[in-house]
Design a protein around this motif. Structure first.
Motif, PDB file in Angstrom:
ATOM      1  N   HIS A 162     -37.997  -4.776  60.282  1.00 24.28           N
ATOM      2  CA  HIS A 162     -39.222  -5.531  59.914  1.00 24.28           C
ATOM      3  C   HIS A 162     -39.145  -4.822  58.260  1.00 24.28           C
ATOM      4  N   GLY A 163     -38.836  -4.334  57.360  1.00 22.77           N
ATOM      5  CA  GLY A 163     -39.299  -4.515  55.787  1.00 22.77           C
ATOM      6  C   GLY A 163     -40.134  -2.466  56.199  1.00 22.77           C
ATOM      7  N   LYS A 164     -40.892  -3.222  55.088  1.00 21.95           N
ATOM      8  CA  LYS A 164     -42.030  -2.054  55.344  1.00 21.95           C
ATOM      9  C   LYS A 164     -43.435  -2.249  56.004  1.00 21.95           C
ATOM     10  N   THR A 165     -44.303  -2.801  55.635  1.00 20.90           N
ATOM     11  CA  THR A 165     -45.518  -3.701  55.910  1.00 20.90           C
ATOM     12  C   THR A 165     -45.650  -5.401  56.260  1.00 20.90           C
ATOM     13  N   ASN A 166     -46.338  -5.823  56.843  1.00 18.02           N
ATOM     14  CA  ASN A 166     -46.184  -6.864  57.164  1.00 18.02           C
ATOM     15  C   ASN A 166     -47.224  -7.802  55.826  1.00 18.02           C
ATOM     16  N   SER A 167     -47.439  -6.767  55.016  1.00 13.35           N
ATOM     17  CA  SER A 167     -49.178  -7.271  54.261  1.00 13.35           C
ATOM     18  C   SER A 167     -48.104  -7.701  52.999  1.00 13.35           C
ATOM     19  N   ILE A 168     -46.443  -6.985  52.594  1.00 10.22           N
ATOM     20  CA  ILE A 168     -45.668  -7.606  51.500  1.00 10.22           C
ATOM     21  C   ILE A 168     -44.445  -8.106  51.709  1.00 10.22           C
ATOM     22  N   LEU A 169     -44.514  -9.755  51.521  1.00 10.41           N
ATOM     23  CA  LEU A 169     -42.998 -10.653  52.042  1.00 10.41           C
ATOM     24  C   LEU A 169     -41.242  -9.957  51.500  1.00 10.41           C
ATOM     25  N   HIS A 170     -40.399  -9.964  52.109  1.00  7.45           N
ATOM     26  CA  HIS A 170     -39.481  -9.523  51.044  1.00  7.45           C
ATOM     27  C   HIS A 170     -38.582  -9.882  50.494  1.00  7.45           C
ATOM     28  N   THR A 171     -39.507 -10.504  48.991  1.00  9.66           N
ATOM     29  CA  THR A 171     -38.937 -10.852  48.358  1.00  9.66           C
ATOM     30  C   THR A 171     -38.984 -10.350  45.966  1.00  9.66           C
ATOM     31  N   GLY A 172     -38.634 -11.277  45.666  1.00  8.36           N
ATOM     32  CA  GLY A 172     -39.199 -10.571  44.217  1.00  8.36           C
ATOM     33  C   GLY A 172     -38.654  -9.125  43.866  1.00  8.36           C
ATOM     34  N   MET A 173     -37.550  -9.154  44.003  1.00  9.82           N
ATOM     35  CA  MET A 173     -36.649  -7.346  43.458  1.00  9.82           C
ATOM     36  C   MET A 173     -35.868  -7.725  42.828  1.00  9.82           C
ATOM     37  N   SER A 174     -35.049  -6.853  42.276  1.00  8.80           N
ATOM     38  CA  SER A 174     -33.387  -7.235  41.475  1.00  8.80           C
ATOM     39  C   SER A 174     -32.759  -6.529  42.660  1.00  8.80           C
ATOM     40  N   VAL A 175     -31.625  -6.834  42.691  1.00 13.58           N
ATOM     41  CA  VAL A 175     -30.223  -6.192  43.257  1.00 13.58           C
ATOM     42  C   VAL A 175     -30.851  -4.124  43.623  1.00 13.58           C
ATOM     43  N   ASP A 176     -30.997  -4.140  42.512  1.00 15.48           N
ATOM     44  CA  ASP A 176     -30.757  -2.085  42.461  1.00 15.48           C
ATOM     45  C   ASP A 176     -32.459  -2.170  43.284  1.00 15.48           C
ATOM     46  N   GLU A 177     -33.164  -3.014  42.992  1.00 18.88           N
ATOM     47  CA  GLU A 177     -34.725  -2.323  43.273  1.00 18.88           C
ATOM     48  C   GLU A 177     -34.523  -2.827  44.673  1.00 18.88           C
ATOM     49  N   GLU A 178     -34.174  -3.677  45.335  1.00 22.50           N
ATOM     50  CA  GLU A 178     -33.698  -3.672  46.418  1.00 22.50           C
ATOM     51  C   GLU A 178     -33.379  -2.765  47.654  1.00 22.50           C
ATOM     52  N   ARG A 179     -31.943  -2.585  46.766  1.00 18.69           N
ATOM     53  CA  ARG A 179     -30.966  -1.540  47.422  1.00 18.69           C
ATOM     54  C   ARG A 179     -31.938  -0.635  48.126  1.00 18.69           C
ATOM     55  N   ALA A 180     -32.779  -0.095  46.422  1.00 20.60           N
ATOM     56  CA  ALA A 180     -33.530   1.618  46.871  1.00 20.60           C
ATOM     57  C   ALA A 180     -34.895   1.163  48.049  1.00 20.60           C
ATOM     58  N   PHE A 181     -35.328   0.015  48.542  1.00 14.88           N
ATOM     59  CA  PHE A 181     -36.430  -0.008  48.970  1.00 14.88           C
ATOM     60  C   PHE A 181     -35.897  -0.777  50.378  1.00 14.88           C
ATOM     61  N   LEU A 182     -34.885  -1.100  50.259  1.00 12.01           N
ATOM     62  CA  LEU A 182     -34.254  -0.963  51.958  1.00 12.01           C
ATOM     63  C   LEU A 182     -33.056   0.485  52.344  1.00 12.01           C
ATOM     64  N   SER A 183     -33.018   0.656  51.515  1.00 13.59           N
ATOM     65  CA  SER A 183     -33.147   2.117  51.911  1.00 13.59           C
ATOM     66  C   SER A 183     -33.805   2.948  51.909  1.00 13.59           C
ATOM     67  N   GLU A 184     -35.261   2.864  51.695  1.00 11.59           N
ATOM     68  CA  GLU A 184     -36.597   4.174  51.879  1.00 11.59           C
ATOM     69  C   GLU A 184     -36.931   3.293  53.248  1.00 11.59           C
ATOM     70  N   VAL A 185     -36.115   2.124  53.905  1.00  9.77           N
ATOM     71  CA  VAL A 185     -36.982   1.047  55.216  1.00  9.77           C
ATOM     72  C   VAL A 185     -36.583   2.304  55.887  1.00  9.77           C
ATOM     73  N   VAL A 186     -35.052   1.568  56.293  1.00  9.51           N
ATOM     74  CA  VAL A 186     -33.679   1.850  57.268  1.00  9.51           C
ATOM     75  C   VAL A 186     -33.631   3.497  57.104  1.00  9.51           C
ATOM     76  N   GLY A 187     -33.991   4.809  56.469  1.00 11.70           N
ATOM     77  CA  GLY A 187     -34.269   5.875  56.534  1.00 11.70           C
ATOM     78  C   GLY A 187     -35.582   6.229  56.376  1.00 11.70           C
ATOM     79  N   THR A 188     -36.605   5.344  56.882  1.00  2.00           N
ATOM     80  CA  THR A 188     -38.168   5.827  58.052  1.00  2.00           C
ATOM     81  C   THR A 188     -37.325   5.879  59.170  1.00  2.00           C
ATOM     82  N   ILE A 189     -37.222   5.052  59.305  1.00  2.00           N
ATOM     83  CA  ILE A 189     -36.592   3.685  60.657  1.00  2.00           C
ATOM     84  C   ILE A 189     -36.275   5.364  61.852  1.00  2.00           C
TER      85      ILE A 189
END
Length: 290
Positions: free
Chosen positions: A113-140
Motif C-alpha cells: 500500500h505504498g510507503k506512507t499514506n502521507s504521499i500519493l503514488h504519482t509523479g515518478m519516472s518509470v525508473d524512479e517508480e521501479r526503484a520505489f516499488l522494489s523498495e516497498v515490496v522488499g521492505t514488506i
C-alpha cells in the motif's frame, strides 16, 4: 487519454464464476494499516488545521488508529473469524512492529500500500517508480516473510506504469480500480483487478455523517443485493476499514454487529483478496482450457 489498462465488459455478458463450497458471495476485509508523516497534510477530520505544522488535531486523529484502534478492531475480526487482507504502508514495518507481529500471529494476507499514506503514488519516472516499488515490496517481504501479491496505492493512486511494474516484481493484482463486483483481467499480462470499495468504506461513510446503525444496515443491504445478483454468477463484497475510524470506541459494537451478520450467512465465503485472486485465476484458466 484512452484507457489502455482494461476493456469494457458488462457483468451480464461474462462466464459464470463459482466460489468454493457453492458460496454465492466472497467477502473480505480490506484493513488499511498506514503510517502518516507528522507535518504533512493527509486524510483529515478537520481541514481547517491541515496545513499547520504541527497539526495535532488531524495527526492525532490518524495516529489513534495504530496506538488504539487497530487493537480494538482486530479483536472484532478474531471474534467473528475474519482473516484480514492488510493494505500495508511499508513504513509500518519500521514504526509499528507490534502490528506486524499481531498480523503474523493471525496469518493475515499482506498487500503493498505504498510507503506512507502521507504521499500519493504519482509523479515518478518509470525508473524512479521501479526503484520505489522494489523498495516497498522488499521492505514488506522482509518484515512479514511473505512477498505481497496485491497492491493498492495510497489514496488508490497509480501511475500509468504501475501495474506493469508491479507485474515485473511478481505481484498479481491491484485493488485501485473500484469499478466491478467481480475480478477481471487487465491488459498487463498476469495482472488482475480485484474488487475494492470506496462506498462500503468506513472512512467515506462516517465522513458523510452516517451513524453506527447506518453502517450495519449498509453492510446488510450490500450483502443482500450482491446475493440476489449472484443467482447465476458469484460476487465479491469488500469491506474497507481504517483503524482510526472504525476503531473508535463508540463504533466498536457496530463493527461487531456487521461482522456477526456476515459471518452468519450460509452463502458467504469469508476469505482474503489473495484467495479471491487465486480462485478466479484458476477458474478462468480452466474455463479457457475447456
Amino acid at each position: 487519454m484512452t484507457n489502455d489498462l482494461y476493456d469494457y465488459s458488462p457483468i451480464t455478458e461474462r462466464a459464470p464464476i463459482t466460489w468454493p463450497g457453492g458460496a454465492k458471495v466472497a467477502a473480505y476485509v480490506g484493513l488499511n494499516v498506514e503510517h502518516f508523516v507528522p507535518g504533512k497534510p493527509s486524510t483529515s477530520i478537520w481541514p481547517g488545521t491541515a496545513d499547520l505544522v504541527p497539526d495535532p488535531l488531524n495527526h492525532g486523529w490518524r495516529d489513534y488508529g495504530t496506538r488504539v484502534g487497530i487493537w480494538r478492531t482486530l479483536q472484532s475480526l478474531d471474534r467473528h473469524g475474519f482473516r484480514a487482507s492488510v493494505l500495508l504502508n511499508s513504513d509500518v514495518a519500521e514504526h509499528y512492529p507490534q502490528i506486524i507481529e499481531a498480523g503474523l500471529e493471525r496469518n493475515w494476507a499482506w498487500l503493498a500500500h505504498g510507503k506512507t499514506n502521507s504521499i500519493l503514488h504519482t509523479g515518478m519516472s518509470v525508473d524512479e517508480e521501479r526503484a520505489f516499488l522494489s523498495e516497498v515490496v522488499g521492505t514488506i517481504a522482509a518484515a512479514t516473510g511473505q512477498r505481497p501479491r496485491g497492491w493498492m496505492g495510497p489514496g488508490l493512486t497509480e501511475t500509468a506504469n504501475t501495474p506493469a511494474l508491479l507485474a515485473e516484481l511478481g505481484l498479481e493484482y491491484v485493488l485501485d480500480w473500484t469499478n466491478d463486483d467481480q475480478p477481471y483481467s487487465l491488459k498487463v499480462p498476469g495482472m488482475l483487478s480485484v474488487p475494492y470499495t470506496v462506498e462500503l468504506n468506513d472512512l467515506l461513510l462516517f465522513g458523510k455523517s452516517f451513524t453506527g446503525p447506518d453502517f450495519v444496515q449498509i453492510v446488510k443491504d450490500q450483502y443482500e443485493q450482491l446475493l440476489a445478483d449472484s443467482e447465476h454468477s458469484g460476487r465479491v463484497l469488500a469491506l474497507a476499514l481504517h483503524p482510526f475510524v472504525i476503531g473508535q470506541a463508540f463504533r466498536a459494537k457496530y463493527l461487531d454487529q456487521a461482522l456477526e451478520f456476515l459471518a452468519a450467512q450460509p452463502d458467504i465465503w469469508l476469505t482474503t483478496s489473495d484467495e479471491i485472486a487465486d480462485h478466479y485465476r484458476v477458474q478462468t484458466s480452466s474455463d479457457s482450457a475447456d
